[in-house]
Scaffold this motif. Structure first.
Motif, short mmCIF file in Angstrom:
data_model
loop_
_atom_site.label_atom_id
_atom_site.label_comp_id
_atom_site.label_asym_id
_atom_site.label_seq_id
_atom_site.Cartn_x
_atom_site.Cartn_y
_atom_site.Cartn_z
N THR A 91 0.83 -1.21 0.00
CA THR A 91 0.00 0.00 0.00
C THR A 91 0.86 1.25 0.00
OG1 THR A 91 -1.72 -1.19 1.21
CG2 THR A 91 -1.87 1.21 1.18
N ARG A 95 -10.38 7.56 -0.35
CA ARG A 95 -10.53 6.56 0.72
C ARG A 95 -11.18 5.29 0.20
NH1 ARG A 95 -13.63 8.18 6.14
NH2 ARG A 95 -11.71 9.39 6.38
N GLY A 96 -12.21 5.44 -0.63
CA GLY A 96 -12.89 4.26 -1.15
C GLY A 96 -11.98 3.34 -1.93
N PHE A 106 -9.38 1.49 0.42
CA PHE A 106 -9.88 0.36 1.19
C PHE A 106 -10.34 -0.77 0.28
CE2 PHE A 106 -10.09 3.49 4.63
CZ PHE A 106 -9.59 2.73 5.68
N LEU A 107 -10.76 -0.44 -0.93
CA LEU A 107 -11.06 -1.50 -1.89
C LEU A 107 -9.79 -2.27 -2.22
CD1 LEU A 107 -12.87 -3.01 -3.88
CD2 LEU A 107 -12.42 -1.17 -5.54
N TYR A 114 -13.05 -3.27 6.52
CA TYR A 114 -12.64 -2.38 5.44
C TYR A 114 -13.82 -1.61 4.88
CZ TYR A 114 -8.13 -4.81 5.32
OH TYR A 114 -6.91 -5.32 5.63
N ALA A 173 -14.31 2.42 4.96
CA ALA A 173 -14.43 3.15 3.71
C ALA A 173 -15.77 3.84 3.56
CB ALA A 173 -14.20 2.22 2.53
N LYS A 174 -16.73 3.48 4.44
CA LYS A 174 -18.09 4.03 4.39
C LYS A 174 -18.72 3.78 3.04
CE LYS A 174 -17.17 7.64 7.79
NZ LYS A 174 -17.18 9.10 8.09
N VAL A 175 -18.55 2.55 2.55
CA VAL A 175 -19.12 2.15 1.27
C VAL A 175 -20.35 1.32 1.53
CG1 VAL A 175 -18.71 0.86 -0.85
CG2 VAL A 175 -16.86 2.16 0.20
#
Length: 314
Positions: free
Chosen positions: A109, A235-236, A239-240, A306, A310-312
């Motif tokens: 990462t 961020r999305g 974390f993906l 995760y 990520a708030k997904v």
């Protein structure tokens, strides 16, 4: 002028959905089934059914040899209680956690993000060369990469790394014996760096340049712009990527097996190698299946974490 008697009929006509649209939906269903049906069948055959069968095997004493190979018995959660009380299995989970943390979550990462940020800068020269160099490990098969690194880290003086250190007066070192975990961590970072760079570079291109310019006008430094503007916006994708690299790293087998075979002294016996040894070398299919299910549950928990971070919405 519409009369009072005709009003309910007019209202019903307005409320009733148009018939052509309903017919259109009905006509598209065969096409949807035709396009998605084969994929659904393959998913059921090669993912769902094997997973269900693996859960069933984990509840039995199935073996490849011996009496249990002919007449496996249902034993409930005995395999799970055995594994959770086994020092070898718990140690393999610890080795897997160390390997995952330093090679994927931190190593790939961080290095991938640095490479993506540098390659996105207009003042960097030779982007094509460096980009191609970083992408090359991605196309090398795992077995070929393992054998190549085994040659690089060979114990003999003819090993590539020993030749390099010999130029500066160093003695030949058995790198896979003295620092086995560090060796497989570095090799896995090398393998996964390209995928991290591609994902992060694509995410950085979607960051609005106006926000970055506004932050710079307000006096923010490059580090502050990345921390407070760029990083929250990507961020999305970050974390993906963490989810994908966690799944792939937990399942790494050939890379570690060809380099160290889980040694020396079990220092690199990650969960994948433990499952292989139990299921195929010791012929204990039930215990190997139970270890696989435990590892699957751990990965699912990490995936949920995760997604939450990520708030997904999924």
């Amino acid at each position: 002028m519409t009369s009072i008697v005709d009003a309910p009929a007019a209202v019903q006509t307005a409320v009733r959905p148009p018939a052509p649209r309903r017919r259109r939906v009905q006509k598209t269903w065969p096409l949807v089934l035709l396009l998605l049906g084969p994929s659904a069948v393959l998913i059921v055959l090669f993912i769902v059914l094997p997973a269900v069968y693996g859960i069933w095997l984990s509840l039995t004493n199935t073996q490849l040899t011996g009496f249990a190979a002919r007449n496996p018995q249902f034993i409930g959660i005995d395999n799970y209680t055995y594994l959770l009380a086994s020092a070898d299995f718990l140690n393999s989970l610890g080795q897997t956690g160390t390997f995952l943390l330093f090679s994927a979550i931190i190593g790939q990462t961080v290095c991938g993000m640095i490479a993506a940020v540098l390659l996105s800068r207009p003042w960097i020269r030779g982007k094509g060369f460096f980009g191609a160099a970083l992408l090359m490990p991605m196309v090398v098969p795992e077995v070929v990469a393992s054998l190549t690194w085994a040659s690089v880290l060979a114990t003999s003086p003819e090993g590539t790394l020993n030749r390099l250190t010999g130029v500066f007066g160093g003695e030949p070192t058995a790198w896979l014996q003295t620092a086995p975990m560090l060796a497989i961590i570095l090799v896995n970072i090398w393998r996964g760096l390209a995928f991290a760079m591609i994902m992060f570079q694509a995410a950085l291109e979607d960051v609005p340049a106006e926000l970055i310019e506004a932050a710079r006008v307000d006096g923010a430094s490059a580090v502050q712009v990345f921390r407070h503007v760029t990083l929250p916006l990507i961020r999305g994708p970050v974390f993906l990527y963490l989810l994908l690299t966690t799944i792939s790293t937990v399942g790494v087998f050939g890379l570690v097996y060809f380099l160290t075979r889980g040694g020396p002294g079990g220092q690199t016996r990650i969960a994948a190698i433990y499952i292989y040894e139990r299921a195929l070398q010791f012929s204990q299919i039930g215990i190997g299946s139970a270890a696989s299910i435990i590892l699957l549950v751990i990965v699912i928990v990490l995936g949920v974490v995760y997604v939450r971070l990520a708030k997904v919405e999924v």
